[in-house]
Design a protein around this motif. Structure first.
Motif, short mmCIF file in Angstrom:
data_model
loop_
_atom_site.label_atom_id
_atom_site.label_comp_id
_atom_site.label_asym_id
_atom_site.label_seq_id
_atom_site.Cartn_x
_atom_site.Cartn_y
_atom_site.Cartn_z
N LEU A 173 -12.52 34.07 -4.76
CA LEU A 173 -11.63 35.17 -5.14
C LEU A 173 -10.27 34.65 -5.61
O LEU A 173 -9.63 35.25 -6.49
N MET A 174 -9.82 33.54 -5.03
CA MET A 174 -8.57 32.94 -5.49
C MET A 174 -8.70 32.43 -6.92
O MET A 174 -7.75 32.54 -7.72
N LEU A 175 -9.86 31.91 -7.27
CA LEU A 175 -10.09 31.49 -8.65
C LEU A 175 -10.04 32.69 -9.59
O LEU A 175 -9.50 32.60 -10.70
N GLY A 176 -10.61 33.82 -9.15
CA GLY A 176 -10.55 35.02 -9.95
C GLY A 176 -9.13 35.47 -10.21
O GLY A 176 -8.80 35.97 -11.29
N PHE A 177 -8.27 35.30 -9.21
CA PHE A 177 -6.85 35.64 -9.37
C PHE A 177 -6.15 34.62 -10.27
O PHE A 177 -5.37 34.99 -11.16
N ALA A 178 -6.45 33.33 -10.07
CA ALA A 178 -5.73 32.28 -10.78
C ALA A 178 -6.08 32.24 -12.26
O ALA A 178 -5.22 31.89 -13.08
N VAL A 179 -7.30 32.58 -12.62
CA VAL A 179 -7.71 32.51 -14.02
C VAL A 179 -6.80 33.39 -14.88
O VAL A 179 -6.42 33.01 -16.00
N PHE A 180 -6.43 34.54 -14.36
CA PHE A 180 -5.62 35.46 -15.15
C PHE A 180 -4.12 35.24 -14.96
O PHE A 180 -3.35 35.35 -15.93
N TRP A 181 -3.68 34.90 -13.75
CA TRP A 181 -2.26 34.91 -13.44
C TRP A 181 -1.61 33.54 -13.31
O TRP A 181 -0.40 33.45 -13.19
N MET A 182 -2.38 32.47 -13.30
CA MET A 182 -1.78 31.15 -13.15
C MET A 182 -0.84 30.79 -14.29
O MET A 182 0.19 30.14 -14.06
N PRO A 183 -1.11 31.15 -15.56
CA PRO A 183 -0.13 30.86 -16.61
C PRO A 183 1.23 31.49 -16.35
O PRO A 183 2.27 30.84 -16.55
N TYR A 184 1.25 32.73 -15.90
CA TYR A 184 2.52 33.39 -15.58
C TYR A 184 3.21 32.72 -14.40
O TYR A 184 4.42 32.43 -14.46
N LEU A 185 2.46 32.44 -13.35
CA LEU A 185 3.05 31.81 -12.17
C LEU A 185 3.55 30.40 -12.49
O LEU A 185 4.64 30.00 -12.05
N GLY A 186 2.77 29.64 -13.25
CA GLY A 186 3.18 28.28 -13.59
C GLY A 186 4.42 28.24 -14.45
O GLY A 186 5.36 27.46 -14.20
N THR A 187 4.47 29.10 -15.47
CA THR A 187 5.65 29.14 -16.34
C THR A 187 6.89 29.56 -15.58
O THR A 187 7.97 28.96 -15.73
N SER A 188 6.75 30.58 -14.74
CA SER A 188 7.90 31.06 -13.97
C SER A 188 8.38 30.01 -12.97
O SER A 188 9.59 29.80 -12.80
N ALA A 189 7.44 29.34 -12.31
CA ALA A 189 7.81 28.32 -11.33
C ALA A 189 8.53 27.14 -12.00
O ALA A 189 9.52 26.63 -11.46
N ILE A 190 8.06 26.71 -13.16
CA ILE A 190 8.71 25.61 -13.87
C ILE A 190 10.12 25.99 -14.30
O ILE A 190 11.07 25.20 -14.16
N CYS A 191 10.28 27.21 -14.80
CA CYS A 191 11.62 27.67 -15.21
C CYS A 191 12.58 27.71 -14.02
O CYS A 191 13.74 27.30 -14.12
N LEU A 192 12.09 28.17 -12.88
CA LEU A 192 12.94 28.23 -11.70
C LEU A 192 13.29 26.82 -11.19
O LEU A 192 14.40 26.58 -10.73
#
Length: 348
Positions: free
Chosen positions: A247-266
């Motif tokens: 289920l975590m993979l199901g979440f990450a497939v769609f939202w990991m680009p947003y989380l990764g970009t936001s985390a790098i910017c922060l």
């Protein structure tokens, strides 16, 4: 964090305002939020958090119109200063994440219990009232704690600026860092198997869509007895991800680009005020995370069948990925409308 209201060179009489920049910034955010809301809301207002997403879009629109009015009228002819608007907006948006996330989680936890006890109209009215309550509370909080005081600072050599204090959203920042770190750490031990799992999950998702189209005229329910029998007839295949990881993979497939970009910017210090990072994009990401947690908690009792609204994440496909069952093997109970009085059920 400070927002620049205007700046000027030392010894010069010309001051450069920043109102137009904030108008275009909020206009860009409004467009992004409207696009996210359109693509993530497959049905009109299926949940409380979808109503909250709509409220953020409307709040963005109100902010854009207010800033545009200040820009066109000029600082001398407007009753409200730019500093007051930015300070109030940042404080209001800062107060939204925790109440919205809590109410969204509570709504999903009670979704199965009260699924048939209230009409759809009542649920939508309840969602509207709860959303209004959250916004009223946030506005009261902003009126009490917003600081609309301008300070004069040296931003560059021989350059001064009038700045106003605005607030960041600590809740959104913590959510982004924690979600990104947890998903990354959980996926690292399984990196070699993840591409194969994702490919199989895509195939299962396509099969489910075909199955839904074939059985759209039937009422489908599940039976724990038949699922147990099915698992005995079709033993679980080796090298399957555990349910939580699937289920975590199901979440990450769609939202990991947003989380990764936001985390790098922060990480590189590109912080943004609350009226920017408290967005529909963040709220829909939170919506998917909360729904995935509730789906995982109920998976042992209900399997892939639950009363949760549709989401951008393919929870059902990743449930079957963990169990090793294909869509063609689903235990389905089909309700026969022609024998409604006898309540006859037959399994296919």
């Amino acid at each position: 964090m400070f927002a620049i209201i205007e700046q000027w060179e030392v010894g010069a009489s010309c001051h450069t305002g920043s109102t137009d920049k904030y108008v275009f910034l909020m206009l860009f955010k409004l467009g992004l939020d409207m696009t996210t809301f359109y693509f993530c809301s497959r049905k009109p207002f299926p949940s409380l958090l979808s109503m909250c997403s709509l409220s953020i879009v409307l709040a963005d629109l109100a902010t854009v119109l207010t800033l545009a009015a200040v820009w066109f009228l000029g600082p001398d002819d407007t009753p409200v200063s730019l500093c007051l608007l930015l300070a109030t907006a940042s404080t209001t948006y800062e107060a939204l994440p925790l109440p919205m996330a809590f109410l969204g989680l509570l709504n999903y936890c009670l979704c199965d219990t009260c699924h048939h006890k209230r009409s759809t109209s009542w649920k939508k009215l309840r969602d509207v009232l709860l959303t209004l309550l959250v916004w009223i509370t946030a506005l009261i909080y902003s009126f009490c704690f917003a600081k609309a005081e301008m300070l004069e600072l040296d931003v560059k050599p021989k350059t001064k600026a009038l700045v106003c204090q605005v607030k960041e959203s600590t809740a959104v920042t913590c959510f982004i860092f924690m979600s990104f770190t947890v998903v990354l750490c959980a996926a690292l031990p399984y990196l070699s198997s993840i591409p194969r799992w994702l490919e199989e999950a895509d195939q299962l998702s396509e099969k489910r869509e075909e199955k839904d189209n074939q059985t759209s005229d039937f009422f489908v329910v599940s039976s724990k007895h038949t699922e147990t029998k099915l698992s005995e007839e079709h033993p679980e295949k080796p090298d399957r991800p555990p349910m939580w990881l699937s289920l975590m993979l199901g979440f990450a497939v769609f939202w990991m680009p947003y989380l990764g970009t936001s985390a790098i910017c922060l990480l590189f210090g590109f912080g943004v005020p609350a009226y920017i990072n408290v967005s529909v994009l963040w709220l829909e990401c939170t919506n998917s995370l909360l729904m995935g947690v509730v789906f995982w908690a109920n998976s042992d009792l209900q399997g892939p069948y639950c009363n949760l609204p549709e989401n951008v994440c393919s929870w059902h496909a990743y449930w079957h990925l963990s169990k090793g069952t294909g869509q063609q093997q689903l235990p389905i109970a089909v309700f026969n409308p022609s024998k409604a009085k006898r309540k006859t059920l037959f399994y296919v």
